[in-house]
Design a protein around this motif. Structure first.
Motif, PDB file in Angstrom:
ATOM      1  N   TYR A 328      42.026 -24.580  51.952  1.00 28.96           N
ATOM      2  CA  TYR A 328      40.707 -24.702  52.568  1.00 28.96           C
ATOM      3  C   TYR A 328      39.746 -23.761  51.837  1.00 28.96           C
ATOM      4  O   TYR A 328      39.987 -22.559  51.747  1.00 28.96           O
ATOM      5  N   GLN A 329      38.659 -24.334  51.326  1.00 26.92           N
ATOM      6  CA  GLN A 329      37.720 -23.546  50.522  1.00 26.92           C
ATOM      7  C   GLN A 329      36.330 -23.556  51.154  1.00 26.92           C
ATOM      8  O   GLN A 329      35.831 -24.593  51.576  1.00 26.92           O
ATOM      9  N   VAL A 330      35.710 -22.387  51.196  1.00 27.54           N
ATOM     10  CA  VAL A 330      34.337 -22.225  51.666  1.00 27.54           C
ATOM     11  C   VAL A 330      33.554 -21.556  50.535  1.00 27.54           C
ATOM     12  O   VAL A 330      33.966 -20.502  50.043  1.00 27.54           O
ATOM     13  N   GLU A 331      32.458 -22.161  50.120  1.00 30.52           N
ATOM     14  CA  GLU A 331      31.758 -21.601  48.965  1.00 30.52           C
ATOM     15  C   GLU A 331      30.283 -22.002  48.975  1.00 30.52           C
ATOM     16  O   GLU A 331      29.883 -22.906  49.700  1.00 30.52           O
ATOM     17  N   HIS A 332      29.516 -21.314  48.156  1.00 24.65           N
ATOM     18  CA  HIS A 332      28.122 -21.700  47.930  1.00 24.65           C
ATOM     19  C   HIS A 332      27.683 -21.189  46.573  1.00 24.65           C
ATOM     20  O   HIS A 332      27.916 -20.033  46.223  1.00 24.65           O
ATOM     21  N   GLY A 333      27.045 -22.066  45.821  1.00 16.51           N
ATOM     22  CA  GLY A 333      26.520 -21.690  44.519  1.00 16.51           C
ATOM     23  C   GLY A 333      25.100 -21.174  44.635  1.00 16.51           C
ATOM     24  O   GLY A 333      24.504 -21.141  45.711  1.00 16.51           O
ATOM     25  N   GLY A 334      24.551 -20.777  43.498  1.00 18.87           N
ATOM     26  CA  GLY A 334      23.168 -20.322  43.454  1.00 18.87           C
ATOM     27  C   GLY A 334      22.619 -20.429  42.047  1.00 18.87           C
ATOM     28  O   GLY A 334      23.324 -20.123  41.080  1.00 18.87           O
ATOM     29  N   ASN A 335      21.365 -20.889  41.947  1.00 16.04           N
ATOM     30  CA  ASN A 335      20.699 -20.977  40.643  1.00 16.04           C
ATOM     31  C   ASN A 335      19.233 -20.592  40.795  1.00 16.04           C
ATOM     32  O   ASN A 335      18.548 -21.089  41.693  1.00 16.04           O
ATOM     33  N   ILE A 336      18.789 -19.722  39.953  1.00 17.31           N
ATOM     34  CA  ILE A 336      17.365 -19.415  39.830  1.00 17.31           C
ATOM     35  C   ILE A 336      17.171 -19.016  38.372  1.00 17.31           C
ATOM     36  O   ILE A 336      18.111 -18.550  37.724  1.00 17.31           O
ATOM     37  N   ASN A 337      15.965 -19.203  37.844  1.00 17.65           N
ATOM     38  CA  ASN A 337      15.720 -19.066  36.408  1.00 17.65           C
ATOM     39  C   ASN A 337      16.556 -17.984  35.719  1.00 17.65           C
ATOM     40  O   ASN A 337      16.389 -16.793  35.973  1.00 17.65           O
ATOM     41  N   GLY A 338      17.462 -18.423  34.848  1.00 18.65           N
ATOM     42  CA  GLY A 338      18.243 -17.490  34.053  1.00 18.65           C
ATOM     43  C   GLY A 338      19.496 -16.964  34.703  1.00 18.65           C
ATOM     44  O   GLY A 338      20.227 -16.183  34.079  1.00 18.65           O
TER      45      GLY A 338
END
Length: 517
Positions: A328-338
């Protein structure tokens, strides 16, 4: 009997000692395997640098920096190097609502517009039915509208949230999952209204301070001034590591403006792996932990594909839920300039992984997370690095073919350039100002100055202009299509935004009437 007890004790001690030695040896082998894979990722993905930390239970068992936070000056990444974590901030914002609920200040079934009167949706039905949990689980029916805040940025949260009422839903309420950053801005503003403190103050007081996240902040200026902060980078078409500017999203802060380090984020993961506790103190209620890390909305079918043991695609509260190779996996990505990030944990394995990198829209965090998980969960390793590299190469080839589509030749604008100038507005996005200077058309998109290069007919290509006034040689993906009325006068600009099938229209604003003297 005494001899027997001594023998049993000594035997147990010897077995325990060999067990510990075996465990240490096995862990050393695992860490060496991780070092090897991650070193290859650094090379294959042409990334300036990244930082990693792994938590087991309430202990950091692995943390390391790879590559450089300042590529030109070869300043290395460390586990304490600051990176922008982008949308990995969302779990923090949603958690503030969890604390407000625990204090009896709201319920997740409260109408959103009742808690935040400045928030209004497209129609009365949405105003009456959308509740707090709908904002948290991205189930309002509103699609992304990301370019509204990204290209038409503002530090004023009231100004940004006022645009929501003009955003037409793409589906009915709770019928389809659509990611929307404005809904996390709304949550942050609800926190501000009910607490009497800014979102930034709440993040500091409720999380950074009690979790000893002394490196973390929510302020771009503090980030830039830090002596161990990473610079932002992107990758050019020829795989050259290219520095870019920081991007200030303070207005949209609750959706993604936290800056942190791998070590600091480890303390955040400890909370989620230990039922809301850190160093014996409750940070979040256990019932909120359970709810946030469980499925609240189906994102998509999430069927097994190439890898039959990777499936499920649901959303919790600021977290994405999946089944990773039987875990069972819980995750969150993130992207902002660079910058790109991924923060993940496996609750039943009490394992957490954070990956922070200074590469724009990067696959590195996912590759690193999966590679580490395979090793530490004792799974037969998949070559995630090789797979993603091949995928990127394939996408680069497709993009090149798209860019090679030539404009229609032997065409020119239908009007003199001066007639294209003026103010053009879309209430869900913002205002585009077009000006004429030195016989060229200019505008601004976000914090960038752009020059409008004629492509064909009344279509112009906005190219970024650097500090020296030099325009980008690469075409943009946001073409300005100017429209005329029946009298032949320029009345609007159509732009394909946020994946829209039809151009989003920006209508000309009437010129201000000058009162006669």
């Amino acid at each position: 009997m005494k001899f027997l007890l001594t023998f049993i004790f000594c035997s147990w001690f010897s077995f325990s000692l060999f067990s510990q030695v075996g465990k240490v040896g096995r862990q050393k082998d695992q860490f060496e395997a991780i070092d090897s894979v991650l070193g290859q990722v650094l090379k294959d993905h042409h990334v300036a640098g990244f930082a990693v930390a792994v938590v087991k239970g309430d202990k950091i068992i692995y943390n390391k920096g790879f590559g450089y936070r300042d590529f030109a000056n070869k300043k290395p990444v460390t586990p304490n190097t600051l990176f922008a974590i982008g949308s990995s901030s969302k779990a923090f914002t949603a958690s503030l609502l969890g604390l407000l609920r625990a204090d009896g200040k709201l319920t997740f079934e409260d109408r959103a517009v009742s808690l935040l009167p400045t928030l209004r949706f497209y129609n009365d039905e949405m105003d009456n039915q959308i509740v707090v949990k709908d904002l948290m689980a991205h189930r309002t029916g509103l699609s992304r509208y990301d370019l509204s805040w990204f290209l038409f940025n503002s530090k004023n949260r009231d100004s940004l949230i006022s645009r929501v009422r003009f955003m037409k839903p793409s589906s009915g309420l709770r019928m389809k999952w659509f990611y929307n950053n404005f809904m996390y801005l709304a949550q942050g503003m609800i926190v501000e209204r009910l607490s009497g403190k800014t979102w930034e103050q709440n993040i500091q007081e409720k999380f950074f301070t009690p979790l000893q996240m002394t490196r973390s902040n929510t302020d771009l200026l503090a980030f830039q001034r830090d002596s161990d902060a990473s610079l932002p980078y992107t990758l050019s078409k020829d795989n050259t590591i290219k520095p870019i500017d920081y991007y200030n999203i303070s207005g949209m802060g609750p959706a993604g403006s936290i800056n942190s380090s791998a070590n600091d984020m480890s303390n955040w993961l400890k909370v989620w792996l230990n039922r809301g506790y850190f160093n014996g103190k409750e940070i979040l209620p256990a019932n909120y932990i359970n709810e946030a890390a469980s499925s609240q909305m189906v994102m998509d079918a999430g069927l097994p594909d190439k890898h039959k043991d990777v499936f499920l695609s649901n959303y919790g509260l600021g977290w994405m839920i999946g089944s990773y190779r039987g875990h069972y996996q819980v995750e969150h990505g993130g992207n902002i300039n660079g910058f790109s990030a991924n923060v993940a944990f496996f609750p039943t394995d009490t394992l957490g992984i954070v990956v922070l990198t200074n590469q724009n829209v990067s696959k590195v965090p996912t590759v690193v997370r999966n590679s580490i998980a395979d090793i530490l969960l004792g799974l037969n390793p998949i070559d995630w690095n090789g797979e993603k590299k091949a995928e990127i190469d394939s996408l680069r080839h497709i993009k090149k073919e798209e860019e090679e589509k030539l404009p229609v030749t032997a065409t020119k604008p239908s009007h003199s350039l001066k007639l294209y100038t003026g103010s053009f507005e879309n209430p869900a996005y913002g205002i585009i100002e077009v000006r004429l200077k030195d016989n060229k058309l200019y505008s601004e998109l976000g914090y960038e100055k752009v020059v409008l290069i004629h492509r064909h007919y009344d279509v112009f290509d906005p190219r970024s202009v650097d500090k020296n006034g030099v325009a980008d040689t690469e075409p943009s993906n946001l073409l300005f299509n100017f429209f005329s009325d029946v009298d032949g006068q320029i009345q609007g600009i159509g732009i394909l935004l946020d994946g829209s099938e039809k151009p989003v229209m920006f209508d000309r604003k009437p010129s201000p009437v000058v009162a006669s003297q």
